[in-house]
Motif scaffolding. Structure first.
Motif, PDB file in Angstrom:
ATOM      1  N   UNK A 140      45.598 -28.422 -94.934  1.00  0.00           N
ATOM      2  CA  UNK A 140      44.389 -27.620 -94.798  1.00  0.00           C
ATOM      3  C   UNK A 140      44.813 -26.172 -94.580  1.00  0.00           C
ATOM      4  N   UNK A 141      44.145 -25.252 -95.233  1.00  0.00           N
ATOM      5  CA  UNK A 141      44.508 -23.835 -95.150  1.00  0.00           C
ATOM      6  C   UNK A 141      43.546 -23.096 -94.219  1.00  0.00           C
ATOM      7  N   UNK A 176      54.657 -28.212 -86.159  1.00  0.00           N
ATOM      8  CA  UNK A 176      55.108 -27.152 -87.067  1.00  0.00           C
ATOM      9  C   UNK A 176      53.961 -26.207 -87.410  1.00  0.00           C
ATOM     10  N   UNK A 177      52.739 -26.590 -87.036  1.00  0.00           N
ATOM     11  CA  UNK A 177      51.560 -25.772 -87.325  1.00  0.00           C
ATOM     12  C   UNK A 177      51.601 -24.484 -86.508  1.00  0.00           C
ATOM     13  N   UNK A 178      51.619 -23.319 -87.147  1.00  0.00           N
ATOM     14  CA  UNK A 178      51.686 -22.060 -86.389  1.00  0.00           C
ATOM     15  C   UNK A 178      50.468 -21.871 -85.479  1.00  0.00           C
ATOM     16  N   UNK A 202      42.102 -26.308 -82.310  1.00  0.00           N
ATOM     17  CA  UNK A 202      42.847 -27.253 -81.475  1.00  0.00           C
ATOM     18  C   UNK A 202      42.485 -27.129 -79.996  1.00  0.00           C
ATOM     19  N   UNK A 203      42.275 -25.900 -79.541  1.00  0.00           N
ATOM     20  CA  UNK A 203      41.846 -25.736 -78.147  1.00  0.00           C
ATOM     21  C   UNK A 203      40.482 -26.382 -77.912  1.00  0.00           C
ATOM     22  N   UNK A 256      44.676 -17.944 -86.126  1.00  0.00           N
ATOM     23  CA  UNK A 256      43.613 -17.822 -85.111  1.00  0.00           C
ATOM     24  C   UNK A 256      42.642 -18.988 -85.205  1.00  0.00           C
ATOM     25  N   UNK A 257      42.300 -19.380 -86.432  1.00  0.00           N
ATOM     26  CA  UNK A 257      41.362 -20.490 -86.619  1.00  0.00           C
ATOM     27  C   UNK A 257      41.963 -21.810 -86.144  1.00  0.00           C
TER      28      UNK A 257
END
Length: 451
Positions: free
Chosen positions: A182-183, A334-336, A193-194, A187-188
């Motif tokens: 998913x792109x 690995x997700x930034x 996730x939060x 910030x998104x």
């Protein structure tokens, strides 16, 4: 002239009345909250002082209003000084170091190295200095077992079942990562996730770039090959806390504290495992580090970097909202994700003064002296062997240090004002410590044990 003087006296009388009435109301509010918190000593003292202040209001009209005004001004000056930023508030000092902690040296790992096993042979070849104390610990009854002080035939087995579920969950087969990513912007993804972590039950959430010095050097427990080097390839972490129930923690060190610990660890497993699967479904690799244990990182250190709290004298991370009454969870990926910043709110300075956890520790595991530099971190170094020996003596995970920590009081107007003062002022820290001793007492009625 006499009329003006009379008017001035009347105004001073009204101001004095308003000030001391307000002060009395604040004290009654504190007493009400202390009663709700089941703190009998604090309730009695706060109520007594509130009544005396309330009685002083009508009595003050028999005194010189100028004198009463000076008394009010003196009290007000102390209150103002409490909230004015005075003195330093420092971050936890972390120096350059490449040294990592070996999970094989952790007490929960070492207590598993039973005589006659290959782990016993291999480990004590590496660390012969730990053999005698570890054997002494293993000769004690295990946590929640018969022969311990707080053993309960039903509750102990129930709590042990909860821990067994957590252990079993560590060996579940994890799902592979979806090949279709998913792109979204960094910030998104961070915001998403939060939000999901909070929805799943987290109390506080932060994200951080992983400092790999907080990754264990070798595996000591759980799935995987014991003793193998740990090479975590993820560079980002989502870290969160779950709040422990104030009244359950207040039961420490009896078995209620261990039941609460087990339940909150169950919560962290649920949150971490759900987030791991969610991230993988979005096309990015992730790992839930869950109790049981399959941790590959040191949670308090990662949580500090993610801005969830400060490391206190007692060895726990202290949250600005919940104090030491938290359990931590982490998912690496690995997700930034965005980098949260470490926070400071007076813990280093207050713990230097307080020492309540050290003075109340039945085993003497918490130091009352100065900090040491451990793997590049300037901190108070507790004695984990003494701590675990006491756990095995009583059959619970104790929690007395968590209970007596002044930061662990539940949220209320008064406690939040105290936290604000501690964050900013050295004077507030000293006054708060005096108030803590007056209203809550210095010592718990727990005998010291020489194990």
């Amino acid at each position: 002239m006499k009329i003006l003087e009379s008017d001035l006296i009347s105004v001073l009388g009204l101001l004095n009345c308003a000030f001391f009435s307000t002060l009395s109301t604040v004290l009654f509010t504190f007493a009400f909250k202390a009663n709700k918190e089941k703190k009998v000593r604090a309730f009695k003292i706060a109520t007594t002082i509130a009544i005396l202040v309330a009685l002083f209001v009508p009595f003050s009209f028999l005194l010189s209003q100028i004198l009463v005004f000076y008394i009010a001004v003196a009290v007000l000056c102390v209150i103002i000084l409490y909230f004015i930023p005075l003195g330093n508030t420092s971050f936890l000092k972390i120096l350059e170091s490449n040294e990592r902690f070996d999970e094989r040296d952790g007490m929960f790992s070492r207590e598993e190295y039973a005589n006659g096993t290959s782990k016993h042979v291999e480990y004590y070849k590496l660390r012969p200095q730990n053999l005698n104390i570890d054997e002494k610990i293993r000769r004690k009854p295990e946590l929640l077992s018969e022969g311990t002080k707080y053993y309960d035939e039903v509750k102990s087995k129930y709590i042990a079942s909860l821990f067994q579920i957590q252990h079993n969950n560590c060996y579940l087969q994890t799902q592979t990562t979806n090949s279709k990513k998913i792109d979204k912007t960094i910030e998104e993804f961070t915001s998403i996730l939060k939000e999901k972590a909070i929805h799943l039950g987290a109390a506080e959430v932060g994200t951080t770039l992983i400092n790999h010095r907080w990754v264990y050097s070798h595996r000591g427990r759980g799935p995987g090959i014991w003793g193998e080097e740990i090479n975590l390839t993820h560079n980002y972490a989502l870290v969160y806390s779950v709040e422990m129930d104030y009244f359950k923690v207040d039961e420490a060190p009896n078995i209620c504290i261990t039941e609460e610990t087990a339940l909150k660890y169950m919560d962290t497993q649920k949150i971490s495992m759900a987030l791991e699967l969610f991230i993988k479904n979005m096309g990015y690799d992730a790992k839930a580090h869950i109790p049981g244990s399959n941790y590959e990182v040191i949670l308090p250190a990662i949580a500090h970097d993610a801005g969830l709290g400060e490391l206190g004298r007692l060895g726990y991370l202290i949250s600005p909202q919940y104090g030491a009454r938290i359990r931590l969870g982490v998912v690496t990926t690995e997700l930034p994700l965005l980098q949260s910043e470490p926070i400071k709110f007076g813990v280093q300075e207050f713990c230097e003064l307080c020492k309540k956890c050290a003075n109340n520790c039945p085993s003497g595991a918490i130091p009352s002296n100065d900090k040491s530099i451990i793997r590049g971190v300037e901190k108070w170094q507790m004695n984990p062997e003494k701590c675990l020996l006491y756990w095995r003596h009583i059959g619970t995970d104790c929690g007395l240090c968590m209970k007596v920590c002044p930061f662990s009081h539940p949220k209320s107007i008064v406690h939040d004002l105290v936290r604000f003062g501690i964050k900013n002022s050295h004077i507030a820290r000293k006054l708060s410590l005096k108030g803590e001793d007056i209203f809550y007492g210095k010592m718990q009625k727990i005998d010291k044990v020489n194990l």
